[in-house]
Design a protein around this motif. Structure first.
Motif, PDB file in Angstrom:
ATOM      1  N   THR A  41      51.729  -3.393  51.681  1.00 60.90           N
ATOM      2  CA  THR A  41      51.209  -4.431  50.821  1.00 60.90           C
ATOM      3  C   THR A  41      51.585  -5.783  51.413  1.00 60.90           C
ATOM      4  N   GLN A  42      50.635  -6.677  51.445  1.00 65.29           N
ATOM      5  CA  GLN A  42      50.915  -8.017  51.948  1.00 65.29           C
ATOM      6  C   GLN A  42      51.865  -8.702  50.977  1.00 65.29           C
ATOM      7  N   THR A  43      52.943  -9.262  51.500  1.00 58.81           N
ATOM      8  CA  THR A  43      53.891  -9.923  50.627  1.00 58.81           C
ATOM      9  C   THR A  43      53.906 -11.434  50.818  1.00 58.81           C
ATOM     10  N   LEU A  44      53.384 -11.941  51.924  1.00 56.41           N
ATOM     11  CA  LEU A  44      53.327 -13.382  52.149  1.00 56.41           C
ATOM     12  C   LEU A  44      51.911 -13.884  51.927  1.00 56.41           C
ATOM     13  N   THR A  80      49.402 -17.549  51.457  1.00 52.39           N
ATOM     14  CA  THR A  80      49.230 -18.996  51.450  1.00 52.39           C
ATOM     15  C   THR A  80      48.965 -19.395  50.001  1.00 52.39           C
ATOM     16  N   VAL A  81      48.978 -20.680  49.723  1.00 49.62           N
ATOM     17  CA  VAL A  81      48.732 -21.133  48.346  1.00 49.62           C
ATOM     18  C   VAL A  81      47.362 -20.659  47.842  1.00 49.62           C
ATOM     19  N   PRO A  82      46.266 -20.847  48.602  1.00 44.33           N
ATOM     20  CA  PRO A  82      44.964 -20.366  48.103  1.00 44.33           C
ATOM     21  C   PRO A  82      44.922 -18.844  47.896  1.00 44.33           C
ATOM     22  N   GLN A  83      45.559 -18.085  48.780  1.00 38.74           N
ATOM     23  CA  GLN A  83      45.583 -16.630  48.631  1.00 38.74           C
ATOM     24  C   GLN A  83      46.363 -16.229  47.382  1.00 38.74           C
ATOM     25  N   PHE A  84      47.471 -16.914  47.135  1.00 41.06           N
ATOM     26  CA  PHE A  84      48.291 -16.611  45.968  1.00 41.06           C
ATOM     27  C   PHE A  84      47.514 -16.892  44.688  1.00 41.06           C
ATOM     28  N   ILE A  85      46.820 -18.029  44.652  1.00 40.62           N
ATOM     29  CA  ILE A  85      46.041 -18.401  43.471  1.00 40.62           C
ATOM     30  C   ILE A  85      44.915 -17.401  43.233  1.00 40.62           C
ATOM     31  N   GLY A  97      65.074 -23.853  42.440  1.00 46.02           N
ATOM     32  CA  GLY A  97      65.606 -22.552  42.839  1.00 46.02           C
ATOM     33  C   GLY A  97      64.678 -21.693  43.669  1.00 46.02           C
ATOM     34  N   LEU A  98      63.448 -22.144  43.913  1.00 45.83           N
ATOM     35  CA  LEU A  98      62.522 -21.342  44.721  1.00 45.83           C
ATOM     36  C   LEU A  98      63.017 -21.161  46.152  1.00 45.83           C
ATOM     37  N   ASN A  99      63.576 -22.200  46.745  1.00 40.59           N
ATOM     38  CA  ASN A  99      64.120 -22.059  48.097  1.00 40.59           C
ATOM     39  C   ASN A  99      65.337 -21.148  48.109  1.00 40.59           C
ATOM     40  N   ALA A 100      66.188 -21.279  47.104  1.00 41.92           N
ATOM     41  CA  ALA A 100      67.415 -20.491  47.040  1.00 41.92           C
ATOM     42  C   ALA A 100      67.129 -18.995  46.928  1.00 41.92           C
ATOM     43  N   CYS A 101      66.045 -18.636  46.244  1.00 45.86           N
ATOM     44  CA  CYS A 101      65.731 -17.208  46.095  1.00 45.86           C
ATOM     45  C   CYS A 101      64.874 -16.679  47.241  1.00 45.86           C
ATOM     46  N   GLY A 102      64.468 -17.556  48.155  1.00 46.38           N
ATOM     47  CA  GLY A 102      63.717 -17.110  49.332  1.00 46.38           C
ATOM     48  C   GLY A 102      62.235 -16.907  49.101  1.00 46.38           C
ATOM     49  N   ALA A 103      61.704 -17.486  48.028  1.00 45.43           N
ATOM     50  CA  ALA A 103      60.293 -17.287  47.704  1.00 45.43           C
ATOM     51  C   ALA A 103      59.363 -18.170  48.522  1.00 45.43           C
ATOM     52  N   ILE A 104      59.882 -19.268  49.072  1.00 39.27           N
ATOM     53  CA  ILE A 104      59.059 -20.212  49.827  1.00 39.27           C
ATOM     54  C   ILE A 104      59.481 -20.178  51.293  1.00 39.27           C
ATOM     55  N   ILE A 105      58.514 -20.009  52.169  1.00 42.06           N
ATOM     56  CA  ILE A 105      58.756 -20.000  53.607  1.00 42.06           C
ATOM     57  C   ILE A 105      57.873 -21.069  54.222  1.00 42.06           C
ATOM     58  N   ASN A 139      56.602 -22.924  57.704  1.00 47.28           N
ATOM     59  CA  ASN A 139      56.454 -22.785  59.146  1.00 47.28           C
ATOM     60  C   ASN A 139      55.583 -23.943  59.609  1.00 47.28           C
ATOM     61  N   GLY A 140      56.223 -25.008  60.071  1.00 48.95           N
ATOM     62  CA  GLY A 140      55.479 -26.220  60.399  1.00 48.95           C
ATOM     63  C   GLY A 140      54.898 -26.795  59.126  1.00 48.95           C
ATOM     64  N   LYS A 141      53.609 -27.036  59.135  1.00 50.85           N
ATOM     65  CA  LYS A 141      52.924 -27.542  57.940  1.00 50.85           C
ATOM     66  C   LYS A 141      52.499 -26.430  56.995  1.00 50.85           C
ATOM     67  N   ARG A 142      52.577 -25.203  57.455  1.00 44.60           N
ATOM     68  CA  ARG A 142      52.139 -24.064  56.632  1.00 44.60           C
ATOM     69  C   ARG A 142      53.224 -23.680  55.637  1.00 44.60           C
ATOM     70  N   VAL A 143      52.787 -23.338  54.447  1.00 39.21           N
ATOM     71  CA  VAL A 143      53.693 -22.883  53.399  1.00 39.21           C
ATOM     72  C   VAL A 143      53.249 -21.491  52.981  1.00 39.21           C
ATOM     73  N   PHE A 144      54.196 -20.582  52.947  1.00 41.32           N
ATOM     74  CA  PHE A 144      53.915 -19.217  52.518  1.00 41.32           C
ATOM     75  C   PHE A 144      54.753 -18.896  51.300  1.00 41.32           C
ATOM     76  N   ILE A 145      54.196 -18.068  50.441  1.00 42.11           N
ATOM     77  CA  ILE A 145      54.886 -17.651  49.228  1.00 42.11           C
ATOM     78  C   ILE A 145      55.157 -16.157  49.337  1.00 42.11           C
ATOM     79  N   HIS A 146      56.417 -15.789  49.211  1.00 45.71           N
ATOM     80  CA  HIS A 146      56.789 -14.371  49.197  1.00 45.71           C
ATOM     81  C   HIS A 146      56.523 -13.878  47.777  1.00 45.71           C
TER      82      HIS A 146
END
Length: 69
Positions: A7-10, A12-17, A39-47, A49-56
């Protein structure tokens, strides 16, 4: 030979929405912008990579279910 489907776990914002339409683009981006405070960074939910943002996905949903700030 067996193939495993993962299952894809990461997302992008549009994919998550698209997967979770209850979250609007603005609301999700506000949470990402304030990830250090809420707390999103602390729990590791946001990654980032450069300008890209991924949501776990699993970590984000655990953060929501745990009483997101």
């Amino acid at each position: 030979m067996q193939t495993q489907t993962q299952t894809q776990t990461l997302y992008t914002v549009p994919q998550f929405i698209e997967r979770e339409p209850a979250f609007t683009n603005g609301a999700l981006r506000k949470r990402i912008f304030e990830a250090d405070k809420n707390g999103l960074n602390a729990c590791g939910a946001i990654i980032k990579n450069g300008k890209r943002v991924f949501i776990h996905y699993n970590k984000f949903m655990a953060w929501i279910e745990g009483g997101a700030k």
